[in-house]
Write a protein that holds these residues in place. Structure first.
Motif, PDB file in Angstrom:
ATOM      1  N   GLY A   1     -16.536   8.797   5.029  1.00 11.20           N
ATOM      2  CA  GLY A   1     -15.272   9.135   4.792  1.00 11.20           C
ATOM      3  C   GLY A   1     -14.615  10.140   5.855  1.00 11.20           C
TER       4      GLY A   1
ATOM      5  N   LEU B   1      -3.551   7.749   4.061  1.00  8.36           N
ATOM      6  CA  LEU B   1      -4.988   8.201   4.656  1.00  8.36           C
ATOM      7  C   LEU B   1      -5.952   6.931   4.184  1.00  8.36           C
ATOM      8  N   ALA B   2      -5.351   5.753   3.851  1.00  4.41           N
ATOM      9  CA  ALA B   2      -6.299   4.579   3.726  1.00  4.41           C
ATOM     10  C   ALA B   2      -5.914   3.488   4.556  1.00  4.41           C
TER      11      ALA B   2
ATOM     12  N   GLU C   1     -11.773  14.750  13.098  1.00  5.80           N
ATOM     13  CA  GLU C   1     -10.554  15.331  12.844  1.00  5.80           C
ATOM     14  C   GLU C   1     -10.640  16.031  11.347  1.00  5.80           C
TER      15      GLU C   1
ATOM     16  N   LYS D   1     -10.230  16.888   1.263  1.00  5.99           N
ATOM     17  CA  LYS D   1     -11.492  17.158   1.009  1.00  5.99           C
ATOM     18  C   LYS D   1     -12.270  16.168   1.985  1.00  5.99           C
ATOM     19  N   TYR D   2     -11.530  14.669   1.764  1.00  4.36           N
ATOM     20  CA  TYR D   2     -12.449  13.697   2.222  1.00  4.36           C
ATOM     21  C   TYR D   2     -11.739  13.040   3.414  1.00  4.36           C
ATOM     22  N   GLY D   3     -12.250  13.427   4.655  1.00  2.00           N
ATOM     23  CA  GLY D   3     -11.429  13.075   5.863  1.00  2.00           C
ATOM     24  C   GLY D   3     -10.112  13.115   5.968  1.00  2.00           C
ATOM     25  N   GLY D   4      -9.612  14.323   5.891  1.00  2.00           N
ATOM     26  CA  GLY D   4      -8.327  14.538   5.976  1.00  2.00           C
ATOM     27  C   GLY D   4      -7.638  14.373   7.337  1.00  2.00           C
ATOM     28  N   THR D   5      -6.770  14.099   7.581  1.00  2.00           N
ATOM     29  CA  THR D   5      -5.952  13.859   8.982  1.00  2.00           C
ATOM     30  C   THR D   5      -4.800  14.528   9.191  1.00  2.00           C
TER      31      THR D   5
ATOM     32  N   THR E   1      -1.717   9.168  -0.228  1.00  2.00           N
ATOM     33  CA  THR E   1      -3.074   8.873  -0.678  1.00  2.00           C
ATOM     34  C   THR E   1      -3.090   7.348   0.240  1.00  2.00           C
TER      35      THR E   1
ATOM     36  N   ASP F   1      -7.508  16.338  -2.928  1.00  2.00           N
ATOM     37  CA  ASP F   1      -8.848  15.325  -2.557  1.00  2.00           C
ATOM     38  C   ASP F   1      -8.578  14.831  -1.215  1.00  2.00           C
ATOM     39  N   LEU F   2      -7.247  14.579  -0.647  1.00  2.00           N
ATOM     40  CA  LEU F   2      -6.885  13.976   0.461  1.00  2.00           C
ATOM     41  C   LEU F   2      -7.387  14.903   1.770  1.00  2.00           C
TER      42      LEU F   2
ATOM     43  N   TRP G   1      -6.011  15.082  -7.341  1.00  2.00           N
ATOM     44  CA  TRP G   1      -6.409  13.826  -6.344  1.00  2.00           C
ATOM     45  C   TRP G   1      -5.518  14.104  -5.110  1.00  2.00           C
TER      46      TRP G   1
END
Lengths: 464, 464
Positions: B71, A219-220, B100, A423-427, A216, A420-421, A417
């Protein structure tokens, strides 16, 4: 009166030569005639002792000093005299010796060789021996090297939680944590334990890995690492397993398995180089007294380009080897230490990354390869040990991850949770884990994890 | 395709100016007309975003990019153009934008102000906000500063055990650790819990402090520190208490209370200076948006010589103040935050060490002063908070220590290893504890411990 650290005298000798100095430390040995004597003094700041010479005609308390027990702590004031013709580079000619704390004839560390097993029973005193002075100084340096390596590269250090209500890998036996009264466990109306009365209002455990939480943060912050204690309640009474150990887990975003392996290779070399540079006396000791091949092995690691081989190729190499292994080899098995050591020691003769393992022997979060059979995992094998690092690219595809969880009987709702990583701008992202005690054992040649942990916690043992 | 870290572009702008570069990151905002648009892109390596300009005539996928949700993660390739006349120092003129990972319109971090309370419910996403990006980068830098400070001074880092069978202070409620089946707790013949069947063969807890074990290492290495998680099962639902937090505990041998205070003062200044130097953008943010007085307060700390006052003098100052306190003052009370803040904020207007507390309000291991009433303890009080560090010289006299333990109803046999340190070459030694989250709160102006811990553990809360 303030003792100069003995390390400084060894490292900056010119500064103190022929000057009056004061040192403080613990007596490692004392021998004296009627008119003069020698003390080997160690203050813990340096692996080596400093030699103190004391003479009856200079010291009012000569007799007291001559009869001190090993382990006593003293302050010594006197001149630092260079002794280029002698074994030790210099000595202190004592003008004053003040006793700080006495020891007794039953001090458990007498001047003889003690077994490592015996020393475990006095884990509070064993850092006063050469072996453990060296082990725990290298442990400290290695921990610092790890922080330096990642911080110099801009990684953010995350303290992932120790107390957790999830099980990071769906595997690994865990310690339960509770404030419930075990003498009288509260039960609900169905007769089950009523965890709503527990401190956190639910069942909690000690973490087995900080990886999922680390993802988490990757990804920030893009590049992060965690370095903290992890726990396994496994009933394995072996030289390599402890219930409590420290783990380093970096996680990198916008990165794939190749980047992950580059990072692991750079990190391992950095740690070893840093320790070799900063603790030459300790490594000389290990190489002389613990493991003759140690320095060659470490130098081989820092100067090699690590090899790469897929799991499938590795299995072929094992099958073609003509060697007889205790565990028969076929595609799909988890490689055993004997297989790993053959690959790294006999085939490649240097560290080797084995990649793309069968998905059925690896964790749910690993990225599924297009072949439908393997995952983008990597293990780093090193000569003398076998696996030292395990890592992977992580599955970034939401649907594939959910399907894999379901296949394994996991409930995706418990990991919302984590999902979610994706779903929202995964890389693309990847990471690995290095057991800290394992690299300390590797660097020191010490073969039992109980001897690289300050106060080891193992089955039926949580002393001190 | 490999994204350059955005921090590098900000710190070494000349190197990239007018060159084609590639960056990767997450979209913080996107706004577009029919012909061109702007993206604020953040890659987590730096507090600030980089601005991306994209134009319809250059991008085949202009419409897709213009409609991306906040996001989403993208790769951008283009020329870095300096914009000396604009608010931002430079921007990227996009030639290619590759998606991405998509995000969705329900991404919980929309471009508006969210309350800290709300953000706690999405602790896995909040590091993607400005506030938490800054908090956790400073937390990482502060952790590194602590290691740097001690390692540069030759201290040995000790990993003291997390699992313990002793209670470090005879105080502090602890979490029990067990592998017993709570549904069916095994009992012995007397009907008591049969801990011999537990993993360690006895009752074990999570540590509340590594101090006692650290002392054993200080009496071997002279200067040591531990830095790890500690735990309190206290039912305190306050902004300053968590069940899991990290603590720094140095321990120094051949050293007294004065040395201990010098070390604490040097360390606090070092941590703050290191963070100020390495995160100027973050501190500017905190100072503007979280706590207006922050930078003044921090600068006051790093430039002051800390004051010193005894507990007895402090009580006199409080009594003479004419102030009405909620908790009445008299010699013998434990100072409350209101008292501490009066002393440090109104009397001294800078950090102050209060020393020599009544022995009855302090722990058993503290060195007893000759007056028979006080101990060689110190608390460091800082403006805005009150106590931030607590420490003491340790009792090195075997008999005094045993007597004090007996007075307090402790069984000396349970601490034989700790007492051994006073039998075999005991020395003056001292140490202190700094709650890591507390200094992060102090440096950032964040007032709730839940907002400086990645995944906070508090009463009834162990989510994620």
């Amino acid at each position: 009166m303030k003792g100069i650290e003995i390390k400084k005298i060894f490292r900056e000798t010119e500064k103190y030569a022929d000057k009056e100095i004061c040192v403080a430390g613990w007596i490692r040995s004392v021998r004296a005639s009627n008119v003069f004597g020698f003390i080997e003094l160690n203050d813990g700041t340096f692996f080596k002792n400093i030699q103190v010479v004391f003479e009856k005609e200079n010291l009012a308390n000569f007799d007291e000093i001559a009869h001190l027990n090993i382990g006593s702590s003293i302050y010594v004031t006197g001149k630092l005299v260079l002794t280029p013709e002698a074994k030790q580079p210099f000595e202190i000619k004592a003008e004053k010796v003040v006793v700080e704390g006495l020891s007794t004839p039953d001090f458990p560390l007498q001047k003889k060789r003690h077994s490592l097993e015996y020393l475990r029973t006095i884990a509070h005193l064993r850092p006063r021996t050469n072996t453990f002075s060296a082990v725990f100084r290298i442990r400290s340096l290695a921990a610092y090297a790890i922080h330096k390596f990642f911080q110099e590269r801009g990684f953010v250090y995350v303290h992932t939680p120790i107390i957790t209500s999830s099980d990071a890998e769906g595997a690994g036996e865990m310690f339960r944590l509770t404030t419930l009264d075990l003498e009288n466990v509260p039960k609900d109306e169905n007769g089950n334990v009523d965890y709503s009365k527990d401190f956190f209002g639910k069942s909690t455990n000690l973490t087995v890995s900080g990886q999922l939480e680390c993802e988490t943060y990757a990804l920030a912050f893009r590049n992060v690492y965690t370095f903290g204690p992890t726990f396994r309640a496994e009933n394995s009474n072996t030289p390599r397993h402890a219930a409590e150990f420290w783990m380093i887990e970096p996680e990198i975003a916008f990165a794939d398995l190749k980047d992950d392996m580059e990072l692991a290779e750079d990190m391992i070399k950095y740690i070893i180089n840093f320790c070799l540079e900063n603790a030459p006396e300790e490594f000389a000791f290990f190489s002389n007294f613990i493991d003759k091949g140690l320095l060659d092995r470490l130098n081989n690691i820092v100067t090699s380009d690590f090899a790469h081989v897929t799991y499938t190729e590795a299995v072929d190499l094992l099958l073609k080897s003509g060697k007889k292994f205790d565990y028969p080899v076929k595609w799909g098995i988890d490689l055993q230490t004997e297989h790993e050591r053959y690959i790294t020691e006999e085939v490649f003769k240097k560290p080797v990354f084995v990649t793309d393992y069968p998905k059925d022997i690896k964790a749910f979060y690993m990225k599924q390869n297009d072949d439908g059979k393997t995952v983008a995992a990597m293990d780093l094998l090193v000569p003398g040990v076998g696996e030292i690092i395990g890592g992977s690219q992580r599955e970034e595809d939401y649907d594939k991850l959910v399907n894999r969880m379901k296949e394994l009987g996991m409930n995706p709702d418990d990991y919302s949770w984590y999902l979610d990583l994706r779903k929202y701008g995964g890389t693309k992202h990847a990471g690995f884990g290095l057991g800290f005690e394992r690299i300390i054992m590797y660097m020191t040649g010490i073969s039992n994890i109980r001897d690289v942990s300050s106060f080891p916690r193992t089955v039926k043992n949580a002393d001190f």
